[in-house]
Design a protein around this motif. Structure first.
Motif, PDB file in Angstrom:
ATOM      1  N   LEU A  29      45.104  31.942  49.928  1.00  0.00           N
ATOM      2  CA  LEU A  29      44.321  31.420  48.944  1.00  0.00           C
ATOM      3  C   LEU A  29      45.238  30.571  47.972  1.00  0.00           C
ATOM      4  O   LEU A  29      46.175  31.095  47.731  1.00  0.00           O
ATOM      5  CB  LEU A  29      43.663  32.629  48.200  1.00  0.00           C
ATOM      6  N   ARG A  30      44.899  29.501  47.712  1.00  0.00           N
ATOM      7  CA  ARG A  30      45.390  28.215  47.210  1.00  0.00           C
ATOM      8  C   ARG A  30      45.682  28.885  45.615  1.00  0.00           C
ATOM      9  O   ARG A  30      44.901  29.275  45.094  1.00  0.00           O
ATOM     10  CB  ARG A  30      45.079  27.054  47.270  1.00  0.00           C
ATOM     11  N   ALA A  31      46.772  28.284  45.028  1.00  0.00           N
ATOM     12  CA  ALA A  31      47.166  28.556  43.594  1.00  0.00           C
ATOM     13  C   ALA A  31      46.176  28.410  42.596  1.00  0.00           C
ATOM     14  O   ALA A  31      45.827  29.043  41.828  1.00  0.00           O
ATOM     15  CB  ALA A  31      48.547  27.809  43.118  1.00  0.00           C
ATOM     16  N   PRO A  32      45.291  27.383  42.855  1.00  0.00           N
ATOM     17  CA  PRO A  32      44.153  26.816  42.016  1.00  0.00           C
ATOM     18  C   PRO A  32      43.063  28.187  41.880  1.00  0.00           C
ATOM     19  O   PRO A  32      42.385  28.383  40.856  1.00  0.00           O
ATOM     20  CB  PRO A  32      43.575  25.386  42.381  1.00  0.00           C
ATOM     21  N   LEU A  33      42.861  28.609  43.330  1.00  0.00           N
ATOM     22  CA  LEU A  33      41.702  29.567  43.255  1.00  0.00           C
ATOM     23  C   LEU A  33      42.341  30.877  42.608  1.00  0.00           C
ATOM     24  O   LEU A  33      41.619  31.555  42.100  1.00  0.00           O
ATOM     25  CB  LEU A  33      41.325  29.738  44.575  1.00  0.00           C
ATOM     26  N   ARG A  34      43.577  31.372  42.868  1.00  0.00           N
ATOM     27  CA  ARG A  34      44.166  32.433  42.107  1.00  0.00           C
ATOM     28  C   ARG A  34      44.378  32.190  41.014  1.00  0.00           C
ATOM     29  O   ARG A  34      43.874  33.180  40.071  1.00  0.00           O
ATOM     30  CB  ARG A  34      45.613  32.455  42.632  1.00  0.00           C
ATOM     31  N   ARG A  35      44.429  31.111  40.205  1.00  0.00           N
ATOM     32  CA  ARG A  35      44.405  30.917  38.777  1.00  0.00           C
ATOM     33  C   ARG A  35      42.684  31.226  38.311  1.00  0.00           C
ATOM     34  O   ARG A  35      42.652  31.743  37.314  1.00  0.00           O
ATOM     35  CB  ARG A  35      44.800  29.734  38.379  1.00  0.00           C
ATOM     36  N   LEU A  36      42.089  30.655  38.825  1.00  0.00           N
ATOM     37  CA  LEU A  36      40.280  31.034  38.857  1.00  0.00           C
ATOM     38  C   LEU A  36      39.970  32.321  38.561  1.00  0.00           C
ATOM     39  O   LEU A  36      39.235  32.800  37.783  1.00  0.00           O
ATOM     40  CB  LEU A  36      39.526  30.214  39.774  1.00  0.00           C
ATOM     41  N   ILE A  37      40.614  33.104  39.755  1.00  0.00           N
ATOM     42  CA  ILE A  37      40.160  34.406  39.855  1.00  0.00           C
ATOM     43  C   ILE A  37      41.068  35.158  38.483  1.00  0.00           C
ATOM     44  O   ILE A  37      40.145  35.958  37.797  1.00  0.00           O
ATOM     45  CB  ILE A  37      40.721  35.187  41.040  1.00  0.00           C
ATOM     46  N   GLU A  38      41.841  34.897  37.973  1.00  0.00           N
ATOM     47  CA  GLU A  38      42.697  35.499  36.792  1.00  0.00           C
ATOM     48  C   GLU A  38      42.128  35.201  35.609  1.00  0.00           C
ATOM     49  O   GLU A  38      41.541  36.261  34.745  1.00  0.00           O
ATOM     50  CB  GLU A  38      44.045  34.874  36.842  1.00  0.00           C
ATOM     51  N   TRP A  39      41.299  33.697  35.501  1.00  0.00           N
ATOM     52  CA  TRP A  39      40.743  33.434  34.343  1.00  0.00           C
ATOM     53  C   TRP A  39      39.442  34.119  34.353  1.00  0.00           C
ATOM     54  O   TRP A  39      39.143  34.611  33.292  1.00  0.00           O
ATOM     55  CB  TRP A  39      40.531  31.925  34.290  1.00  0.00           C
ATOM     56  N   THR A  40      38.857  34.174  35.425  1.00  0.00           N
ATOM     57  CA  THR A  40      37.275  34.686  35.419  1.00  0.00           C
ATOM     58  C   THR A  40      37.428  36.334  35.094  1.00  0.00           C
ATOM     59  O   THR A  40      36.689  36.803  34.324  1.00  0.00           O
ATOM     60  CB  THR A  40      36.720  34.741  36.702  1.00  0.00           C
ATOM     61  N   ALA A  41      38.657  36.925  35.628  1.00  0.00           N
ATOM     62  CA  ALA A  41      38.554  38.314  35.477  1.00  0.00           C
ATOM     63  C   ALA A  41      38.985  38.619  33.770  1.00  0.00           C
ATOM     64  O   ALA A  41      38.457  39.593  33.134  1.00  0.00           O
ATOM     65  CB  ALA A  41      39.557  39.011  36.359  1.00  0.00           C
ATOM     66  N   ASP A  42      39.987  37.731  33.297  1.00  0.00           N
ATOM     67  CA  ASP A  42      40.300  37.839  31.974  1.00  0.00           C
ATOM     68  C   ASP A  42      39.096  37.569  30.990  1.00  0.00           C
ATOM     69  O   ASP A  42      38.601  38.482  30.001  1.00  0.00           O
ATOM     70  CB  ASP A  42      41.497  36.808  31.802  1.00  0.00           C
ATOM     71  N   TYR A  43      38.383  36.611  31.060  1.00  0.00           N
ATOM     72  CA  TYR A  43      37.452  35.846  30.327  1.00  0.00           C
ATOM     73  C   TYR A  43      36.293  37.162  30.188  1.00  0.00           C
ATOM     74  O   TYR A  43      35.581  37.311  29.265  1.00  0.00           O
ATOM     75  CB  TYR A  43      36.999  34.593  30.711  1.00  0.00           C
ATOM     76  N   TYR A  44      35.564  37.400  31.274  1.00  0.00           N
ATOM     77  CA  TYR A  44      34.564  38.053  31.506  1.00  0.00           C
ATOM     78  C   TYR A  44      34.759  39.763  31.426  1.00  0.00           C
ATOM     79  O   TYR A  44      33.831  40.487  31.930  1.00  0.00           O
ATOM     80  CB  TYR A  44      33.755  37.818  32.769  1.00  0.00           C
ATOM     81  N   LEU A  45      36.132  40.331  31.391  1.00  0.00           N
ATOM     82  CA  LEU A  45      36.704  41.412  31.140  1.00  0.00           C
ATOM     83  C   LEU A  45      36.268  42.301  32.560  1.00  0.00           C
ATOM     84  O   LEU A  45      35.568  43.284  32.669  1.00  0.00           O
ATOM     85  CB  LEU A  45      35.869  42.214  30.103  1.00  0.00           C
ATOM     86  N   ALA A  46      36.498  41.648  33.696  1.00  0.00           N
ATOM     87  CA  ALA A  46      36.196  42.119  35.108  1.00  0.00           C
ATOM     88  C   ALA A  46      37.501  42.577  35.638  1.00  0.00           C
ATOM     89  O   ALA A  46      38.491  41.828  35.559  1.00  0.00           O
ATOM     90  CB  ALA A  46      35.326  41.294  35.884  1.00  0.00           C
ATOM     91  N   PRO A  47      37.496  43.571  36.618  1.00  0.00           N
ATOM     92  CA  PRO A  47      38.645  43.923  37.592  1.00  0.00           C
ATOM     93  C   PRO A  47      38.920  42.672  38.383  1.00  0.00           C
ATOM     94  O   PRO A  47      37.906  42.172  38.904  1.00  0.00           O
ATOM     95  CB  PRO A  47      38.204  44.931  38.073  1.00  0.00           C
ATOM     96  N   PRO A  48      40.171  42.300  38.374  1.00  0.00           N
ATOM     97  CA  PRO A  48      40.599  41.123  39.245  1.00  0.00           C
ATOM     98  C   PRO A  48      40.169  41.241  40.659  1.00  0.00           C
ATOM     99  O   PRO A  48      39.630  40.385  41.522  1.00  0.00           O
ATOM    100  CB  PRO A  48      41.981  41.080  39.129  1.00  0.00           C
ATOM    101  N   ALA A  49      40.167  42.686  41.255  1.00  0.00           N
ATOM    102  CA  ALA A  49      39.792  42.993  42.439  1.00  0.00           C
ATOM    103  C   ALA A  49      38.413  42.559  42.745  1.00  0.00           C
ATOM    104  O   ALA A  49      37.999  42.273  43.867  1.00  0.00           O
ATOM    105  CB  ALA A  49      39.992  44.314  42.972  1.00  0.00           C
ATOM    106  N   ALA A  50      37.436  42.899  41.694  1.00  0.00           N
ATOM    107  CA  ALA A  50      35.937  42.335  41.812  1.00  0.00           C
ATOM    108  C   ALA A  50      35.886  40.913  41.808  1.00  0.00           C
ATOM    109  O   ALA A  50      34.940  40.611  42.450  1.00  0.00           O
ATOM    110  CB  ALA A  50      35.206  43.102  40.761  1.00  0.00           C
ATOM    111  N   VAL A  51      36.719  40.155  41.157  1.00  0.00           N
ATOM    112  CA  VAL A  51      36.527  38.725  41.498  1.00  0.00           C
ATOM    113  C   VAL A  51      37.015  38.317  42.846  1.00  0.00           C
ATOM    114  O   VAL A  51      36.156  37.510  43.234  1.00  0.00           O
ATOM    115  CB  VAL A  51      37.101  38.099  40.158  1.00  0.00           C
ATOM    116  N   ALA A  52      37.961  38.833  43.013  1.00  0.00           N
ATOM    117  CA  ALA A  52      38.690  38.410  44.351  1.00  0.00           C
ATOM    118  C   ALA A  52      37.997  38.788  45.524  1.00  0.00           C
ATOM    119  O   ALA A  52      37.676  38.145  46.558  1.00  0.00           O
ATOM    120  CB  ALA A  52      40.226  39.095  44.739  1.00  0.00           C
ATOM    121  N   ARG A  53      36.940  39.942  45.577  1.00  0.00           N
ATOM    122  CA  ARG A  53      36.205  40.413  46.556  1.00  0.00           C
ATOM    123  C   ARG A  53      34.998  39.371  46.729  1.00  0.00           C
ATOM    124  O   ARG A  53      34.513  39.066  47.974  1.00  0.00           O
ATOM    125  CB  ARG A  53      35.573  41.838  46.080  1.00  0.00           C
ATOM    126  N   MET A  54      34.643  38.576  45.728  1.00  0.00           N
ATOM    127  CA  MET A  54      33.633  37.331  45.857  1.00  0.00           C
ATOM    128  C   MET A  54      34.320  36.212  46.678  1.00  0.00           C
ATOM    129  O   MET A  54      33.567  35.397  47.318  1.00  0.00           O
ATOM    130  CB  MET A  54      33.184  36.712  44.399  1.00  0.00           C
TER     131      MET A  54
END
Length: 723
Positions: free
Chosen positions: A75-100
Motif C-alpha cells: 500500500l503506497r504512502a498516500p493511501l496509508r496517510r489517508l487511512i491515518e487521517w480517516t481514522a483520526d478525523y472520524y474517531l475510528a480504529p485504524p484497523a477498521a479503515v484499513a479493512r476497507m
C-alpha cells in the motif's frame, strides 16, 4: 539478523503489534502480511513505527515471526496517510479503515482461476420449494456457492444438493484476465462553447498534476458528464488512473454505457454487487495500475491505486455518500483528502451543490466551474406548485385533478411521465380500524411498511419481514386492517385505475437492486415500453430520457419532517434533481409540485428557479445557529440490548462531559429511533465552534471512561442522520 516490523493487524480491538521478520521475507511499509495472533492467523499491513505508536515495547526475544507476505504491491504512502487521517478525523480504529482497503481477501491469493457454479437448465428429480426458489432466483447468474446461496436466500446445503443433482454445474473461470484499455480519442463529443471552456479548465488541472478541488456546478442536462469526461481523457493520455464515484449502484449501468460510447470500452466497476472473483480481478488491476478508470460506490475510494491522476465525485451533494455503519465517513470529504495526499485534482460535479461545498468555494479553497444552461436545444422545464388545500385530490386518491389532467395529456402525445414519491412500499402504516392496533417492527421503533407486490410487512431499518395477517393480532377481527398513507405502490395502483391502458413501472431499491436491473429499466424507457414511471429518489439523478416531459412530485412536504438541519436543503436538492428529468431533449418539460405549503421558502425557490436566494437564506440561518459549515456537530450513540444498560452508560458519558469554551453537549436523550435492530439507543449531541478540535476533546473524554462490553458507544463526526 532478523529485523522487526510494526504491523497494523485487521482487528479493531487491537492496536499495532510488533513482529520479527524472518530472513526469507522482505517487507517494507505498506507490505500486506500474514501475522500469527494466538492460534489464529490475521492479515495486517506493515506501518512506519513513528506514525503508528505501540502501547507497549516488546523485546526482540519475545517477538513472533511473520508467516508470509502477500504477492501484491505494498500500500503506497498516500493511501496509508489517508487511512491515518480517516481514522483520526472520524474517531475510528485504524484497523477498521484499513479493512476497507483490504476488502477483497481473494485478491491476496496467488490463484489465477477459480471454480464457480451456474444452473444447467436441468430440473432435479426432487424439487423442493427451496430448490425451486434457488433455481428461479439464480437464473443465468453464476458465482461461488456462498454467493448463489445469498442470491437465492437459501442455505449453502441447498446449493450443494443442486450441484449433486446436476441442476447446477461447476465451471473453471480465469480471474486475472486483463481489462481493455479506454481510448481517450475514441469518440470525442461536440461540445458547446461553454462546455469547451469548462472542459479546458478541468483538463488544465489534470495537466498541472497538483491537488485542486473543483466544483463543477451545472444545471441538470447541462452535460457535466461529457465535460468531466474530457478531464478523464486527459488523465488517460498521460497514463494516470482515474476514479469516478457514484452515489448509487443503480446508476452504475447507465454510466457504463455512456463511458463505453465515449471511450470504446467499459471502465472497471467496483460495488457490492460484484462476485468475489470479480472483486479480486478489479482489486489486483487497480493495485497494478492496469485498471485505468474505476467507477464505483464510496468504497472504491479506499482501493490501492498505483498512480491516481484524477478523482471525480458525481452527484457530490448526495447524502448516500455518508457511511452510516462502521466507519462513519463522508466519501465526498474523504475524496478531497485523497486528492490532497495523491496530489491530483478532485472534481465535485453537482446541479445542486451542498452548502458545505459552496462555503469552500466562497472561501477560495475550492475552484468553481459553472454550466448555467442546458446543452443544445433543451430548456429547463416550467415548474408549478399545486396547493393541495385549494386543489385537493378526489377522496381516496393522492393525485390532484390538475396533475391527473397533465398525465392524460402527456399520454395522448405519446410522451413519458414520472411520478416521484420518496416512500417505498404500498403504505407506511397499517392499522386495525376496530381496535386501533398498529403494526410495529419487533426490533425497531418503527412502523412496518406494507408491500403489496410481495404481500409482506417490512421494516426498512432492520429488514424484518412478516406476512400480512388476515386477522388483527390484537382483537382477532377479520377485514379490519387498513393501509394509511401512500407509498409508490399505492400511487401505481391509482395510475392503473386512472389510466388502465398506460404501461407503468415502479422504480425503487426493491425493484432495481442491481446494475443489470437498472440496465433493463433504461432499455425499456429508451424503447418507449414504459409510459409512466412511479419512483423514489432512485430516479432523481443520472438518467437521461429525452421523451420524458412530465414530472409530478406527489408529496413535496415529505422531506421537511423530522427537524433535520438539512431538511429544506435536501428537499430542494431532491425536487430540483427530479425536476431535471423533464424536458432533457427537444420537447419542452413540465413539472408539478404537490404541496400543502406553496408559500414556503423552499417551494417558492423551486417554482421561481431562484436557487441563489434560497441558498443565501439557508446559509444565513446556518451561520446564525452556528451549524455546519460554520460550526461542528458530533453525535455520540450509545446502544445495548438492555435498555437500562444503555441508559446508564449514556448518563455516565453525559455526567463526565468536559466543560470546554466554544462547545456544548446536549443529552443524553432517547434517540428518535429509540430501538434499532433489537438494540436500545440513546444519543448525545456535541455542538462546537468551527476552530475547536472536537475530535481530541471527545477522544480524551471517552478514553477516560469504562463501560460494559455489552454496551456499544459509536461516534459520528459531522452526522447526516439524526435518528
Amino acid at each position: 539478523m532478523s529485523s522487526r516490523a510494526r504491523v497494523l493487524v485487521l482487528n479493531s480491538a487491537l492496536g499495532p503489534l510488533d513482529y520479527r521478520v524472518p530472513r526469507e521475507l522482505a517487507v517494507e511499509p505498506g507490505s500486506i502480511v500474514v501475522a500469527p495472533l494466538g492460534p489464529r492467523q490475521l492479515l495486517g499491513v506493515v506501518w512506519e513505527p513513528e506514525r503508528m505508536p505501540s502501547d507497549a515495547e516488546v523485546g526482540d526475544n519475545r517477538l513472533r515471526n511473520l508467516l508470509a507476505v502477500a504477492d501484491v504491491p505494498p500500500l503506497r504512502a498516500p493511501l496509508r496517510r489517508l487511512i491515518e487521517w480517516t481514522a483520526d478525523y472520524y474517531l475510528a480504529p485504524p484497523a477498521a479503515v484499513a479493512r476497507m482497503t483490504l476488502s477483497s481477501s481473494a485478491a491476496l491469493d496467488g490463484a489465477r482461476s477459480a471454480v464457480e457454479y451456474r444452473a444447467t437448465g436441468a430440473v432435479p428429480d426432487r424439487l423442493t420449494p427451496q430448490r425451486a426458489q434457488a433455481l428461479e432466483r439464480i437464473g443465468e447468474r453464476q458465482g461461488l456457492i456462498r454467493e448463489l446461496a445469498t442470491i437465492a436466500e437459501v442455505s449453502d446445503a441447498v446449493i450443494r444438493g443442486l450441484v449433486k443433482s446436476g441442476a447446477i454445474e461447476p465451471i473453471e473461470v480465469g480471474i486475472d484476465s486483463p481489462y481493455p484499455v479506454p481510448d481517450a480519442d475514441h469518440a470525442p463529443p461536440a461540445l458547446s462553447p461553454e462546455q469547451s471552456e469548462a472542459a479546458g479548465t478541468l483538463v488544465g488541472a489534470v495537466a498541472a498534476a497538483a491537488f485542486q478541488p473543483i466544483l463543477l456546478d451545472g444545471v441538470t442536462g447541462s452535460g457535466k458528464t461529457e465535460v468531466y469526461f474530457e478531464a478523464v481523457a486527459a488523465a488517460l493520455r498521460v497514463g494516470r488512473q482515474v476514479l469516478v464515484l457514484l452515489p448509487e449502484i443503480a446508476l452504475t449501468e447507465p454510466f457504463l454505457k455512456r463511458f463505453h460510447d465515449r471511450f470504446g470500452c467499459e471502465p472497471v466497476a467496483w460495488h457490492s454487487g460484484l462476485r468475489a472473483t470479480q472483486r479480486r480481478r478489479a482489486w489486483r488491476a487497480v493495485a497494478s495500475g492496469e485498471a485505468k478508470v474505476t467507477v464505483g460506490a464510496r468504497s472504491a475510494l479506499f482501493l490501492p491505486y498505483a498512480e491516481l491522476g484524477l478523482i471525480v465525485v458525481d452527484e457530490a451533494h448526495e447524502t448516500s455518500f455518508k457511511q452510516e455503519d462502521g466507519v462513519h465517513y463522508h466519501a465526498r470529504d474523504v475524496a478531497v483528502m485523497r486528492g490532497l495526499f495523491e496530489r491530483c485534482p478532485v472534481i465535485l460535479a453537482s446541479a445542486t451543490p451542498a452548502i458545505e461545498t459552496r462555503h469552500q468555494v466562497a472561501l477560495g479553497t475550492y475552484a468553481e466551474v459553472k454550466l448555467p444552461g442546458r446543452y443544445g436545444v433543451a430548456e429547463m422545464p416550467a415548474i408549478d406548485a399545486i396547493d393541495l388545500i385549494e386543489e385537493p385530490p378526489e377522496r381516496g386518491r393522492w393525485l390532484s385533478p390538475r396533475l391527473v389532467e397533465a398525465l392524460r395529456d402527456t399520454l395522448a402525445r405519446g410522451e413519458q411521465s414520472l411520478l416521484f414519491l420518496n416512500r417505498r412500499g404500498y403504505a407506511p402504516l397499517t392499522l386495525c380500524r376496530t381496535c386501533g392496533h398498529r403494526f410495529q417492527c419487533p426490533n425497531c421503533t418503527a412502523w412496518m411498511v406494507e408491500h403489496r407486490l410481495t404481500r409482506r410487512l417490512a421494516c426498512h431499518h432492520c429488514g424484518h419481514v412478516e406476512p400480512v395477517p388476515r386477522l388483527c393480532p390484537e382483537c382477532g377481527n377479520e377485514d379490519t386492517l387498513v393501509a394509511c398513507g401512500p407509498g409508490v405502490e399505492r400511487i401505481a395502483d391509482e395510475v392503473a385505475a386512472l389510466f388502465p391502458e398506460a404501461r407503468a413501472a415502479v422504480v425503487t431499491s426493491d425493484t432495481i437492486w442491481s446494475p443489470a436491473k437498472a440496465a433493463e429499466f433504461v432499455a425499456r424507457m429508451e424503447e418507449g415500453a414504459i409510459d409512466i414511471v412511479v419512483g423514489t429518489q432512485l430516479v432523481t439523478k443520472g438518467y437521461h430520457f429525452p421523451n420524458l416531459t412530465l414530472v409530478g412530485v406527489v408529496d413535496a412536504d415529505l422531506g421537511l419532517d423530522g427537524g433535520d438541519l438539512r431538511a429544506a436543503e435536501r428537499t430542494f436538492q431532491q425536487i430540483r434533481q427530479v425536476s431535471g428529468r423533464a424536458g432533457r431533449g427537444a420537447k419542452k418539460g413540465q413539472v408539478f409540485i404537490q404541496t400543502h405549503s406553496p408559500k414556503a421558502q423552499v417551494m417558492q425557490a423551486l417554482v421561481t428557479g431562484d436557487a441563489d436566494a434560497f441558498y443565501a437564506a439557508e446559509t444565513e440561518a446556518r451561520q446564525d445557529a452556528g451549524a455546519p459549515p460554520y460550526g461542528r456537530y458530533a453525535a455520540i450513540i450509545v446502544s445495548s440490548e438492555e435498555q437500562a444498560a444503555a441508559h446508564e452508560v449514556a448518563r455516565l458519558i453525559g455526567r463526565h462531559a468536559p466543560e470546554v469554551e466554544g462547545m456544548a453537549v446536549y443529552g443524553p436523550a432517547p434517540a428518535p429511533l429509540a430501538m434499532l435492530r433489537g438494540r436500545h439507543r440513546f444519543r448525545l449531541l456535541v455542538h462546537a465552534r468551527r476552530a475547536l478540535d472536537v475530535q481530541d476533546v471527545i477522544r480524551d473524554w471517552l478514553g477516560a471512561l469504562d463501560w460494559p462490553v455489552k454496551v456499544r458507544v459509536a461516534v459520528d463526526v459531522d452526522p447526516y442522520s439524526f435518528l
